[in-house]
Design a protein around this motif. Structure first.
Motif, short mmCIF file in Angstrom:
data_model
loop_
_atom_site.label_atom_id
_atom_site.label_comp_id
_atom_site.label_asym_id
_atom_site.label_seq_id
_atom_site.Cartn_x
_atom_site.Cartn_y
_atom_site.Cartn_z
N GLY A 5 0.70 -0.99 0.12
CA GLY A 5 0.00 -0.13 -0.04
C GLY A 5 0.91 1.19 0.25
O GLY A 5 0.34 2.35 -0.28
N HIS A 6 2.12 1.11 0.33
CA HIS A 6 3.24 2.26 0.27
C HIS A 6 4.01 2.12 -0.69
O HIS A 6 5.01 2.73 -0.79
CB HIS A 6 3.78 2.28 1.52
CG HIS A 6 2.93 2.75 2.66
ND1 HIS A 6 2.22 1.53 3.42
CD2 HIS A 6 2.91 3.84 3.26
CE1 HIS A 6 1.72 2.36 4.41
NE2 HIS A 6 1.82 3.68 4.53
N ASN A 7 3.57 1.16 -1.87
CA ASN A 7 4.43 0.85 -3.13
C ASN A 7 6.13 0.54 -2.57
O ASN A 7 6.77 0.87 -3.11
CB ASN A 7 4.50 2.09 -3.96
CG ASN A 7 3.20 2.48 -4.51
OD1 ASN A 7 2.48 1.62 -4.48
ND2 ASN A 7 3.04 3.85 -5.13
N VAL A 8 6.14 -0.09 -1.82
CA VAL A 8 7.32 -1.00 -1.19
C VAL A 8 7.15 -2.43 -1.22
O VAL A 8 6.23 -3.06 -0.80
CB VAL A 8 7.54 -0.40 0.32
CG1 VAL A 8 8.76 -1.31 0.90
CG2 VAL A 8 7.57 1.18 0.55
N ALA A 9 8.03 -3.09 -1.87
CA ALA A 9 8.18 -4.46 -1.83
C ALA A 9 8.63 -5.00 -0.39
O ALA A 9 9.53 -4.66 0.02
CB ALA A 9 8.98 -4.85 -2.86
N ALA A 10 7.72 -6.21 0.08
CA ALA A 10 8.14 -6.76 1.20
C ALA A 10 7.56 -8.33 0.91
O ALA A 10 6.72 -8.57 0.71
CB ALA A 10 7.12 -6.36 2.38
N GLN A 11 8.79 -9.13 1.09
CA GLN A 11 8.62 -10.52 0.87
C GLN A 11 9.14 -11.42 2.14
O GLN A 11 9.98 -11.00 2.63
CB GLN A 11 9.36 -11.05 -0.35
CG GLN A 11 8.96 -10.32 -1.57
CD GLN A 11 9.39 -11.22 -2.65
OE1 GLN A 11 10.62 -11.58 -2.64
NE2 GLN A 11 8.74 -11.11 -3.88
N TYR A 12 8.06 -12.24 2.61
CA TYR A 12 8.65 -13.02 3.65
C TYR A 12 9.26 -14.23 3.09
O TYR A 12 8.64 -14.84 2.42
CB TYR A 12 7.24 -13.31 4.45
CG TYR A 12 7.61 -13.81 5.86
CD1 TYR A 12 8.21 -13.17 7.08
CD2 TYR A 12 7.55 -15.32 6.12
CE1 TYR A 12 8.45 -13.61 8.19
CE2 TYR A 12 7.91 -15.97 7.42
CZ TYR A 12 8.17 -15.12 8.63
OH TYR A 12 8.59 -15.63 9.71
N ASP A 13 10.57 -14.65 4.07
CA ASP A 13 11.24 -15.75 3.50
C ASP A 13 10.86 -16.81 4.81
O ASP A 13 11.52 -16.33 5.89
CB ASP A 13 12.46 -15.29 3.41
CG ASP A 13 13.56 -16.57 2.82
OD1 ASP A 13 13.18 -17.83 3.38
OD2 ASP A 13 14.54 -16.40 2.28
N GLU A 14 10.44 -17.65 4.74
CA GLU A 14 10.07 -18.75 5.80
C GLU A 14 11.35 -19.48 6.03
O GLU A 14 11.44 -19.73 7.52
CB GLU A 14 9.32 -19.71 5.31
CG GLU A 14 7.65 -19.19 5.15
CD GLU A 14 6.38 -20.19 4.85
OE1 GLU A 14 6.76 -21.47 5.27
OE2 GLU A 14 5.56 -19.97 4.48
N LYS A 15 12.26 -19.67 5.29
CA LYS A 15 13.79 -20.14 5.80
C LYS A 15 14.44 -19.38 6.66
O LYS A 15 14.76 -20.00 7.69
CB LYS A 15 14.32 -20.59 4.41
CG LYS A 15 15.78 -20.96 4.67
CD LYS A 15 16.47 -21.20 3.38
CE LYS A 15 17.90 -21.84 3.66
NZ LYS A 15 18.64 -21.90 2.18
N PHE A 16 14.42 -17.96 6.56
CA PHE A 16 14.95 -17.04 7.40
C PHE A 16 14.08 -16.36 8.24
O PHE A 16 14.44 -15.67 9.13
CB PHE A 16 15.74 -16.21 6.37
CG PHE A 16 17.07 -16.66 5.87
CD1 PHE A 16 18.03 -17.09 6.22
CD2 PHE A 16 16.77 -16.78 4.17
CE1 PHE A 16 18.95 -17.69 5.63
CE2 PHE A 16 17.64 -17.32 3.49
CZ PHE A 16 18.99 -17.79 4.09
#
Length: 109
Positions: free
Chosen positions: A64-75
């Motif tokens: 919603g803020h035009n920022v990429a955020a990806q969750y990495d389950e491994k880390f």
């Protein structure tokens, strides 16, 4: 999203923006990457677990803020990429960015 989550995310996002803008004045770079660990999220929000719906809410907040955020389950962490050319800024942040860009240009011309 619960209030403590929103407060945590607003604080984290503000820190990322301010840090990025500070660095612009010296490097001229406009894209920066940050990390938020699951442990930091839990400590900052009082959560015991991060359910998939919470992870999705966090990703949507950043989107919603035009920022990429990806969750990495491994880390067990989010990687958050802030592109100052595209992200949503508050008026004070926009002014701060303009000043940082002027500083960089003055120092590098």
């Amino acid at each position: 999203m619960q209030t403590q989550d929103l407060n945590y995310l607003e604080d984290a996002f503000s820190s990322f923006i301010n840090s990025s803008i500070n660095r612009v004045a010296h490097s001229g770079d406009m894209v920066y990457t940050f990390r938020i660990t699951a442990g930091e999220l839990k400590a900052g929000t009082g959560r015991q677990r991060l359910h998939e719906s919470v992870i999705d809410d966090y990703a949507q907040f950043f989107a919603g803020h035009n920022v990429a955020a990806q969750y990495d389950e491994k880390f067990n962490a989010f990687t958050v990429t802030v592109d100052l050319n595209r992200c949503v800024l508050r008026p004070d942040e926009a002014k701060f960015l303009a000043t940082a860009m002027e500083t960089f240009r003055a120092d590098h011309t």
